[in-house]
Scaffold this motif. Structure first.
Motif, PDB file in Angstrom:
ATOM      1  N   PHE A  75      91.128 108.193 -48.703  1.00 41.92           N
ATOM      2  CA  PHE A  75      90.315 107.278 -49.507  1.00 41.92           C
ATOM      3  C   PHE A  75      89.368 106.371 -48.696  1.00 41.92           C
ATOM      4  O   PHE A  75      88.542 105.693 -49.289  1.00 41.92           O
ATOM      5  CB  PHE A  75      91.224 106.393 -50.366  1.00 41.92           C
ATOM      6  N   VAL A  76      89.516 106.347 -47.378  1.00 42.10           N
ATOM      7  CA  VAL A  76      88.681 105.439 -46.573  1.00 42.10           C
ATOM      8  C   VAL A  76      87.723 106.221 -45.689  1.00 42.10           C
ATOM      9  O   VAL A  76      86.507 106.127 -45.827  1.00 42.10           O
ATOM     10  CB  VAL A  76      89.568 104.490 -45.735  1.00 42.10           C
ATOM     11  N   ASN A  77      88.288 106.996 -44.761  1.00 41.31           N
ATOM     12  CA  ASN A  77      87.464 107.785 -43.850  1.00 41.31           C
ATOM     13  C   ASN A  77      88.331 108.925 -43.320  1.00 41.31           C
ATOM     14  O   ASN A  77      89.320 108.688 -42.629  1.00 41.31           O
ATOM     15  CB  ASN A  77      86.944 106.922 -42.698  1.00 41.31           C
ATOM     16  N   ALA A  78      87.951 110.145 -43.638  1.00 38.99           N
ATOM     17  CA  ALA A  78      88.748 111.309 -43.245  1.00 38.99           C
ATOM     18  C   ALA A  78      88.845 111.468 -41.732  1.00 38.99           C
ATOM     19  O   ALA A  78      89.724 112.178 -41.225  1.00 38.99           O
ATOM     20  CB  ALA A  78      88.162 112.578 -43.867  1.00 38.99           C
ATOM     21  N   ALA A  79      87.954 110.797 -40.998  1.00 38.52           N
ATOM     22  CA  ALA A  79      87.952 110.931 -39.537  1.00 38.52           C
ATOM     23  C   ALA A  79      88.945 109.986 -38.861  1.00 38.52           C
ATOM     24  O   ALA A  79      89.157 110.079 -37.650  1.00 38.52           O
ATOM     25  CB  ALA A  79      86.551 110.669 -38.999  1.00 38.52           C
ATOM     26  N   LEU A  80      89.561 109.076 -39.621  1.00 36.42           N
ATOM     27  CA  LEU A  80      90.533 108.151 -39.035  1.00 36.42           C
ATOM     28  C   LEU A  80      91.807 108.898 -38.650  1.00 36.42           C
ATOM     29  O   LEU A  80      92.393 109.631 -39.456  1.00 36.42           O
ATOM     30  CB  LEU A  80      90.867 107.024 -40.018  1.00 36.42           C
ATOM     31  N   VAL A  81      92.247 108.705 -37.406  1.00 35.50           N
ATOM     32  CA  VAL A  81      93.402 109.406 -36.865  1.00 35.50           C
ATOM     33  C   VAL A  81      94.506 108.386 -36.578  1.00 35.50           C
ATOM     34  O   VAL A  81      94.259 107.336 -35.972  1.00 35.50           O
ATOM     35  CB  VAL A  81      93.040 110.146 -35.559  1.00 35.50           C
ATOM     36  N   LEU A  82      95.733 108.695 -37.005  1.00 33.52           N
ATOM     37  CA  LEU A  82      96.865 107.807 -36.740  1.00 33.52           C
ATOM     38  C   LEU A  82      97.143 107.754 -35.246  1.00 33.52           C
ATOM     39  O   LEU A  82      97.200 108.783 -34.565  1.00 33.52           O
ATOM     40  CB  LEU A  82      98.115 108.304 -37.483  1.00 33.52           C
ATOM     41  N   ASN A  83      97.304 106.550 -34.727  1.00 29.68           N
ATOM     42  CA  ASN A  83      97.609 106.347 -33.309  1.00 29.68           C
ATOM     43  C   ASN A  83      99.112 106.516 -33.106  1.00 29.68           C
ATOM     44  O   ASN A  83      99.881 105.574 -33.221  1.00 29.68           O
ATOM     45  CB  ASN A  83      97.156 104.943 -32.879  1.00 29.68           C
ATOM     46  N   THR A  84      99.531 107.732 -32.825  1.00 32.25           N
ATOM     47  CA  THR A  84     100.955 108.037 -32.767  1.00 32.25           C
ATOM     48  C   THR A  84     101.571 107.587 -31.444  1.00 32.25           C
ATOM     49  O   THR A  84     100.883 107.403 -30.444  1.00 32.25           O
ATOM     50  CB  THR A  84     101.181 109.550 -32.944  1.00 32.25           C
ATOM     51  N   ASP A  85     102.890 107.424 -31.457  1.00 32.06           N
ATOM     52  CA  ASP A  85     103.646 106.979 -30.283  1.00 32.06           C
ATOM     53  C   ASP A  85     103.727 108.103 -29.247  1.00 32.06           C
ATOM     54  O   ASP A  85     104.047 109.237 -29.615  1.00 32.06           O
ATOM     55  CB  ASP A  85     105.045 106.565 -30.748  1.00 32.06           C
ATOM     56  N   PRO A  86     103.440 107.843 -27.957  1.00 30.16           N
ATOM     57  CA  PRO A  86     103.024 106.555 -27.381  1.00 30.16           C
ATOM     58  C   PRO A  86     101.566 106.251 -27.705  1.00 30.16           C
ATOM     59  O   PRO A  86     100.699 107.111 -27.554  1.00 30.16           O
ATOM     60  CB  PRO A  86     103.222 106.763 -25.884  1.00 30.16           C
ATOM     61  N   GLN A  87     101.333 105.042 -28.161  1.00 32.54           N
ATOM     62  CA  GLN A  87     100.025 104.698 -28.683  1.00 32.54           C
ATOM     63  C   GLN A  87      98.953 104.603 -27.602  1.00 32.54           C
ATOM     64  O   GLN A  87      99.197 104.107 -26.495  1.00 32.54           O
ATOM     65  CB  GLN A  87     100.110 103.370 -29.433  1.00 32.54           C
ATOM     66  N   GLN A  88      97.777 105.063 -27.956  1.00 33.59           N
ATOM     67  CA  GLN A  88      96.608 104.906 -27.096  1.00 33.59           C
ATOM     68  C   GLN A  88      96.198 103.432 -27.093  1.00 33.59           C
ATOM     69  O   GLN A  88      96.287 102.750 -28.111  1.00 33.59           O
ATOM     70  CB  GLN A  88      95.467 105.777 -27.621  1.00 33.59           C
ATOM     71  N   MET A  89      95.751 102.953 -25.950  1.00 35.68           N
ATOM     72  CA  MET A  89      95.319 101.559 -25.808  1.00 35.68           C
ATOM     73  C   MET A  89      93.838 101.524 -25.454  1.00 35.68           C
ATOM     74  O   MET A  89      93.334 102.412 -24.773  1.00 35.68           O
ATOM     75  CB  MET A  89      96.107 100.850 -24.702  1.00 35.68           C
ATOM     76  N   VAL A  90      93.167 100.482 -25.931  1.00 39.61           N
ATOM     77  CA  VAL A  90      91.791 100.224 -25.509  1.00 39.61           C
ATOM     78  C   VAL A  90      91.780  98.856 -24.814  1.00 39.61           C
ATOM     79  O   VAL A  90      92.449  97.922 -25.252  1.00 39.61           O
ATOM     80  CB  VAL A  90      90.815 100.245 -26.704  1.00 39.61           C
ATOM     81  N   VAL A  91      91.037  98.774 -23.726  1.00 39.20           N
ATOM     82  CA  VAL A  91      91.075  97.563 -22.889  1.00 39.20           C
ATOM     83  C   VAL A  91      89.662  97.152 -22.511  1.00 39.20           C
ATOM     84  O   VAL A  91      88.828  97.996 -22.149  1.00 39.20           O
ATOM     85  CB  VAL A  91      91.895  97.804 -21.603  1.00 39.20           C
ATOM     86  N   ARG A  92      89.413  95.850 -22.595  1.00 36.80           N
ATOM     87  CA  ARG A  92      88.137  95.295 -22.136  1.00 36.80           C
ATOM     88  C   ARG A  92      88.397  93.923 -21.532  1.00 36.80           C
ATOM     89  O   ARG A  92      88.976  93.053 -22.180  1.00 36.80           O
ATOM     90  CB  ARG A  92      87.139  95.180 -23.296  1.00 36.80           C
ATOM     91  N   ASP A  93      87.982  93.729 -20.303  1.00 35.85           N
ATOM     92  CA  ASP A  93      88.067  92.421 -19.627  1.00 35.85           C
ATOM     93  C   ASP A  93      89.452  91.788 -19.750  1.00 35.85           C
ATOM     94  O   ASP A  93      89.589  90.601 -20.044  1.00 35.85           O
ATOM     95  CB  ASP A  93      87.010  91.462 -20.191  1.00 35.85           C
ATOM     96  N   GLY A  94      90.484  92.588 -19.510  1.00 35.47           N
ATOM     97  CA  GLY A  94      91.835  92.043 -19.489  1.00 35.47           C
ATOM     98  C   GLY A  94      92.474  91.841 -20.846  1.00 35.47           C
ATOM     99  O   GLY A  94      93.562  91.262 -20.942  1.00 35.47           O
ATOM    100  N   VAL A  95      91.818  92.314 -21.905  1.00 34.68           N
ATOM    101  CA  VAL A  95      92.352  92.184 -23.263  1.00 34.68           C
ATOM    102  C   VAL A  95      92.556  93.592 -23.812  1.00 34.68           C
ATOM    103  O   VAL A  95      91.660  94.440 -23.723  1.00 34.68           O
ATOM    104  CB  VAL A  95      91.405  91.397 -24.184  1.00 34.68           C
ATOM    105  N   SER A  96      93.738  93.846 -24.404  1.00 34.74           N
ATOM    106  CA  SER A  96      94.039  95.188 -24.895  1.00 34.74           C
ATOM    107  C   SER A  96      94.320  95.173 -26.391  1.00 34.74           C
ATOM    108  O   SER A  96      94.650  94.145 -26.973  1.00 34.74           O
ATOM    109  CB  SER A  96      95.251  95.768 -24.159  1.00 34.74           C
ATOM    110  N   ALA A  97      94.197  96.353 -26.974  1.00 31.91           N
ATOM    111  CA  ALA A  97      94.566  96.553 -28.377  1.00 31.91           C
ATOM    112  C   ALA A  97      95.105  97.967 -28.517  1.00 31.91           C
ATOM    113  O   ALA A  97      94.707  98.872 -27.781  1.00 31.91           O
ATOM    114  CB  ALA A  97      93.368  96.339 -29.295  1.00 31.91           C
ATOM    115  N   SER A  98      96.012  98.138 -29.456  1.00 31.51           N
ATOM    116  CA  SER A  98      96.541  99.459 -29.791  1.00 31.51           C
ATOM    117  C   SER A  98      96.311  99.667 -31.281  1.00 31.51           C
ATOM    118  O   SER A  98      97.169  99.347 -32.112  1.00 31.51           O
ATOM    119  CB  SER A  98      98.028  99.553 -29.459  1.00 31.51           C
ATOM    120  N   PRO A  99      95.146 100.184 -31.650  1.00 33.85           N
ATOM    121  CA  PRO A  99      94.815 100.322 -33.073  1.00 33.85           C
ATOM    122  C   PRO A  99      95.817 101.219 -33.795  1.00 33.85           C
ATOM    123  O   PRO A  99      96.345 102.168 -33.219  1.00 33.85           O
ATOM    124  CB  PRO A  99      93.422 100.964 -33.045  1.00 33.85           C
TER     125      PRO A  99
END
Length: 298
Positions: A75-99
């Motif tokens: 219902f939102v975007n068919a291209a969205l992929v679940l971040n399965t365990d172990p989760q992928q991380m994104v990092v910028r300038d010492g700050v991380s997120a695991s969408p």
């Protein structure tokens, strides 16, 4: 891309990677609850002094992620992929997120939440929005989706979807907090807002005392309003003057006659020499303690 993508080999490796950075969740918490106690909790959890084991609500949320990911795909975007365990991380300038979910080009992402009340009434709603803004800043994504499922005693209910777009002003404030938090967690540098206490323990005690003082002042203000209203009602009942015994109390009501005041400010301005000549009485100095609510972050 201006950010790094890290794909840990295992969940334990993901946990170790997270220790190297301040996370979007931590920055959002530090921003929305800027207290010594909360920042200490973040630091102690990050450095292993304290451990968050989760609870029945966080476990439920984790279990529902595949369902919410399916909703996002349909219902939102068919291209969205679940971040399965172990989760992928994104990092910028010492700050991380695991969408929770993302498109492979990171043009969009999604955050999944479960809640017992409508998501915008959840007390953590502001923190969720800040967490998403940090993820938007890290990835430079065009938009993020907040997908929330409400449940009643863990019986799934309605799913809602909200589109969150980048807010550059809020992102700048969050980045500033991230820098302060990083210095506090990894270098032991206290931010200026923690005050001039000699130690972190003293800063925590000071914070608790100020919080208690604020609560007392709020209670006192309410009581003063009640006192004024009661005095008005009593005066209306007995008139301009009275001296009676009522329920074991001595009640006195009096009304002062109109009088003229002295405008000392105008006198000082018009007759400065006389003002200095007659200003001879010394008043002992005293310590004043005052608090004022700082404007909340927008």
């Amino acid at each position: 891309m201006s950010f790094e993508i890290i794909t840990p080999a295992s969940h334990d490796a993901w946990l170790e990677e997270r220790k190297r950075f301040v996370t979007a969740t931590e920055v959002a918490s530090a921003y929305t609850t800027r207290t010594v106690a909360n920042w200490e909790r973040i630091r102690d959890t990050k450095t292993g002094v304290a451990h968050f084991q989760g609870n029945v609500y966080t476990r439920w949320g984790h279990e529902r992620e595949p369902v919410l990911a399916q909703y996002a795909e349909l219902f939102v975007n068919a291209a969205l992929v679940l971040n399965t365990d172990p989760q992928q991380m994104v990092v910028r300038d010492g700050v991380s997120a695991s969408p929770d979910a993302f498109t492979l080009d990171y043009e969009e992402g999604a955050e999944f939440k479960t809640t017992t009340v409508p998501i915008n009434e959840n007390q953590a709603y502001e923190k969720y929005l800040c967490q998403i803004q940090v993820a938007l800043w890290i990835t430079g994504a065009k938009r993020w989706h907040l997908i929330a499922e409400q449940h009643n005693d863990f019986v799934p209910g309605d799913i809602t979807h909200e589109v969150i777009e980048p807010d550059t002003k809020l992102q700048a404030e969050l980045v500033a907090v991230a820098e302060e938090l990083s210095r506090f967690v990894f270098d032991g540098v206290r931010p200026d807002w923690m005050g001039g206490a000699d130690s972190l323990d003293d800063a925590l005690v000071l914070e608790q005392l100020v919080t208690q003082l604020a609560a007392v002042q709020e209670q006192t203000a309410v009581l003063r309003q009640e006192e004024t209203a009661l005095k008005q009602q009593i005066g209306d009942l007995v008139g301009g003057s009275a001296s009676d015994e009522v329920a074991g109390w001595k009640l006195t009501v009096s009304t002062t006659a109109p009088s003229l005041g002295f405008d000392s400010k105008a006198f000082k301005q018009d007759h400065a020499e006389l003002w200095e000549q007659y200003r001879t009485r010394k008043v002992a100095g005293s310590r004043r303690v005052g608090i004022k609510r700082i404007k909340e972050n927008a």
